[in-house]
Design a protein around this motif. Structure first.
Motif, short mmCIF file in Angstrom:
data_model
loop_
_atom_site.label_atom_id
_atom_site.label_comp_id
_atom_site.label_asym_id
_atom_site.label_seq_id
_atom_site.Cartn_x
_atom_site.Cartn_y
_atom_site.Cartn_z
N GLN A 131 -7.29 -1.28 -5.00
CA GLN A 131 -6.00 -1.85 -4.54
C GLN A 131 -5.28 -1.99 -5.74
OE1 GLN A 131 -7.39 -5.68 -2.60
NE2 GLN A 131 -6.47 -4.81 -0.55
N SER A 132 -5.99 -2.63 -6.89
CA SER A 132 -5.03 -2.66 -8.41
C SER A 132 -4.75 -1.21 -8.82
CB SER A 132 -6.28 -3.51 -9.26
OG SER A 132 -6.31 -4.72 -8.85
N GLU A 133 -5.57 -0.37 -8.63
CA GLU A 133 -5.22 1.16 -9.08
C GLU A 133 -4.00 1.59 -8.21
OE1 GLU A 133 -8.74 3.26 -8.22
OE2 GLU A 133 -9.91 2.69 -9.92
N ALA A 134 -3.99 1.22 -7.13
CA ALA A 134 -2.68 1.70 -6.10
C ALA A 134 -1.64 0.77 -6.75
CB ALA A 134 -2.83 1.38 -4.84
N ILE A 135 -1.54 -0.20 -7.03
CA ILE A 135 -0.54 -1.20 -7.51
C ILE A 135 0.06 -0.59 -8.93
CG2 ILE A 135 0.28 -3.18 -8.38
CD1 ILE A 135 -1.72 -4.51 -6.21
N GLU A 136 -1.00 -0.27 -9.87
CA GLU A 136 -0.72 -0.32 -11.02
C GLU A 136 -0.58 1.40 -11.45
OE1 GLU A 136 -3.84 -1.90 -13.18
OE2 GLU A 136 -3.18 -4.11 -12.24
N GLY A 196 -5.00 -4.86 3.68
CA GLY A 196 -4.14 -5.47 2.37
C GLY A 196 -3.20 -4.37 2.27
N LYS A 197 -2.93 -3.49 2.84
CA LYS A 197 -1.90 -2.22 2.60
C LYS A 197 -0.60 -3.20 2.35
CE LYS A 197 -2.12 -0.22 6.35
NZ LYS A 197 -3.00 -1.03 7.05
N THR A 198 -0.03 -3.92 3.27
CA THR A 198 1.29 -4.47 3.05
C THR A 198 1.35 -5.46 1.52
OG1 THR A 198 1.56 -4.69 5.40
CG2 THR A 198 2.90 -6.20 3.92
N THR A 199 0.16 -6.12 1.49
CA THR A 199 0.31 -6.81 0.31
C THR A 199 0.20 -6.01 -1.29
OG1 THR A 199 -0.72 -8.65 1.15
CG2 THR A 199 -0.91 -8.75 -1.23
N VAL A 200 -0.50 -4.98 -1.31
CA VAL A 200 -0.73 -3.81 -2.12
C VAL A 200 0.93 -3.22 -2.29
CG1 VAL A 200 -1.55 -1.58 -2.80
CG2 VAL A 200 -3.04 -3.39 -1.99
N LEU A 201 1.58 -2.64 -1.25
CA LEU A 201 2.72 -1.99 -1.30
C LEU A 201 3.70 -2.99 -1.82
CD1 LEU A 201 4.19 0.42 -0.58
CD2 LEU A 201 4.55 -0.56 1.65
N ILE A 202 3.65 -4.33 -1.56
CA ILE A 202 4.78 -5.26 -1.83
C ILE A 202 4.67 -5.40 -3.38
CG2 ILE A 202 5.68 -7.68 -1.78
CD1 ILE A 202 4.92 -7.45 1.31
N SER A 203 3.24 -5.55 -3.80
CA SER A 203 3.12 -5.86 -5.24
C SER A 203 3.39 -4.60 -6.13
CB SER A 203 1.47 -6.07 -5.48
OG SER A 203 1.10 -7.29 -4.71
N ARG A 204 3.27 -3.40 -5.60
CA ARG A 204 3.57 -2.09 -6.31
C ARG A 204 5.07 -2.21 -6.39
NH1 ARG A 204 1.99 2.40 -8.14
NH2 ARG A 204 3.16 4.55 -7.94
N ILE A 205 5.97 -2.34 -5.42
CA ILE A 205 7.43 -2.36 -5.23
C ILE A 205 8.08 -3.28 -6.26
CG2 ILE A 205 9.36 -2.95 -3.95
CD1 ILE A 205 8.04 -1.53 -1.58
N ILE A 206 7.35 -4.64 -6.20
CA ILE A 206 7.84 -5.70 -7.01
C ILE A 206 7.42 -5.51 -8.60
CG2 ILE A 206 7.52 -8.26 -7.64
CD1 ILE A 206 9.05 -7.63 -5.03
N ASP A 207 6.37 -4.83 -8.82
CA ASP A 207 6.17 -4.24 -10.32
C ASP A 207 7.15 -3.24 -10.63
OD1 ASP A 207 4.02 -4.03 -12.52
OD2 ASP A 207 4.30 -1.91 -11.72
N ARG A 208 7.35 -2.38 -9.82
CA ARG A 208 8.31 -1.37 -10.36
C ARG A 208 9.69 -1.95 -10.49
NH1 ARG A 208 3.98 0.10 -10.24
NH2 ARG A 208 3.17 2.21 -10.37
N ILE A 209 10.14 -2.94 -9.57
CA ILE A 209 11.64 -3.50 -9.75
C ILE A 209 11.62 -4.42 -11.10
CG2 ILE A 209 12.93 -5.19 -8.56
CD1 ILE A 209 12.09 -4.07 -5.93
#
Length: 113
Positions: A12-17, A33-46
């Motif tokens: 999951q961390s790899e997918a986010i980062e 945990g797809k939704t949580t990972v996806l949201i974390s990835r989007i927020i990280d990019r923003i």
């Protein structure tokens, strides 16, 4: 990496980062945990890369899922804005969530056609 009490697995961390100028597909079983990972990835990019919310294309299969994504992204951006209340960039991104391309596969196809 963790987000508000969430401890992500290594995958999951790899997918986010994972950092690339390419698209990413997050696909996994229900409840993984797809939704949580996806949201974390989007927020990280923003937040960290200053990529505007309206440059993302986020598609899912149901209106309920799309609405949930928008709601959770708004909530996460709101939390980030509370941490940095003078960050105009975050305020603009929060205001633009409703206009972002977050929807169903069908709505994306209809918009494209």
């Amino acid at each position: 990496m963790s987000q508000k009490g969430v401890n992500f697995s290594k995958r999951q961390s790899e997918a986010i980062e994972w950092d690339s100028n390419r698209e990413i597909l997050v696909s996994a079983a229900a409840g993984s945990g797809k939704t949580t990972v996806l949201i974390s990835r989007i927020i990280d990019r923003i937040v960290n890369k200053r990529i505007p919310i309206d440059s993302f294309l986020v598609v899912t299969f149901t209106h309920a899922s799309a609405n949930e994504l928008k709601e959770k992204i708004s909530k996460a951006l709101n939390e980030k804005l509370k941490e940095s209340p003078d960050d105009e960039w975050l305020a603009v991104q929060l205001a633009n969530v409703g206009r972002a391309s977050i929807g169903t596969m069908h709505s994306f196809c209809l918009k494209t056609i």
